[in-house]
Design an enzyme around this catalytic site. Structure first.
Site, PDB file in Angstrom:
ATOM      1  N   SER A  96       0.836  -1.179   0.000  1.00  0.00           N
ATOM      2  CA  SER A  96       0.000   0.000   0.000  1.00  0.00           C
ATOM      3  C   SER A  96       0.884   1.247   0.000  1.00  0.00           C
ATOM      4  O   SER A  96       1.984   1.228   0.547  1.00  0.00           O
ATOM      5  CB  SER A  96      -0.904   0.005   1.242  1.00  0.00           C
ATOM      6  OG  SER A  96      -1.539   1.254   1.389  1.00  0.00           O
ATOM      7  N   LYS A  97       0.355   2.317  -0.583  1.00  0.00           N
ATOM      8  CA  LYS A  97       1.112   3.579  -0.563  1.00  0.00           C
ATOM      9  C   LYS A  97       1.262   4.102   0.866  1.00  0.00           C
ATOM     10  O   LYS A  97       2.087   4.940   1.143  1.00  0.00           O
ATOM     11  CB  LYS A  97       0.459   4.615  -1.457  1.00  0.00           C
ATOM     12  CG  LYS A  97      -0.947   4.990  -1.044  1.00  0.00           C
ATOM     13  CD  LYS A  97      -1.580   5.913  -2.057  1.00  0.00           C
ATOM     14  CE  LYS A  97      -3.047   6.165  -1.723  1.00  0.00           C
ATOM     15  NZ  LYS A  97      -3.711   6.859  -2.788  1.00  0.00           N
ATOM     16  N   ARG A  98       0.441   3.583   1.775  1.00  0.00           N
ATOM     17  CA  ARG A  98       0.497   4.006   3.173  1.00  0.00           C
ATOM     18  C   ARG A  98       1.522   3.211   3.988  1.00  0.00           C
ATOM     19  O   ARG A  98       1.761   3.502   5.153  1.00  0.00           O
ATOM     20  CB  ARG A  98      -0.887   3.865   3.804  1.00  0.00           C
ATOM     21  CG  ARG A  98      -1.907   4.808   3.191  1.00  0.00           C
ATOM     22  CD  ARG A  98      -3.311   4.488   3.689  1.00  0.00           C
ATOM     23  NE  ARG A  98      -4.315   5.139   2.896  1.00  0.00           N
ATOM     24  CZ  ARG A  98      -4.846   4.676   1.781  1.00  0.00           C
ATOM     25  NH1 ARG A  98      -4.460   3.511   1.300  1.00  0.00           N
ATOM     26  NH2 ARG A  98      -5.767   5.344   1.117  1.00  0.00           N
TER      27      ARG A  98
END
Length: 104
Positions: A96-98
């Site tokens: 995830s980009k997070r």
């Protein structure tokens, strides 16, 4: 929802893909606070931006049937859809980009 219909589309990656709409039932497009849901917002955004190709992760594959119903309800031309396999980190978890880069 057109519960007696089957939505079929040619996925750019997976080929011909079909969903029986009875498996979904009705779905919320605007929440009680007046905020549109992802499904409604993404279709309106794609229409307004003139999007011709939608490429996203295969975790959104089933959403495509709902989006096609919305495109049809608006009387709009469907974009082409493609669903790519998800990227996994070393632990086998979906990236995830997070994510913290140190955890990848």
């Amino acid at each position: 929802m057109p519960v007696d219909e089957t939505i079929t589309f040619d996925d750019l990656v997976k080929g011909e893909t079909s969903f029986e709409m009875k498996q979904f039932g009705d779905f919320v497009i605007v929440k009680g606070d007046g905020i549109p849901t992802y499904h409604f917002a993404v279709v309106v955004d794609d229409i307004q931006m003139g999007i011709t190709d939608v490429i996203r992760g295969e975790d959104h594959l089933t959403n495509t049937a709902k989006h096609i119903v919305l495109f049809n309800a608006f009387g709009e031309t469907l974009p082409r859809f493609g669903h790519l396999p998800l990227l996994m980190n070393n632990s086998g978890k979906k990236m995830s980009k997070r994510d913290d880069p140190a955890d990848v």
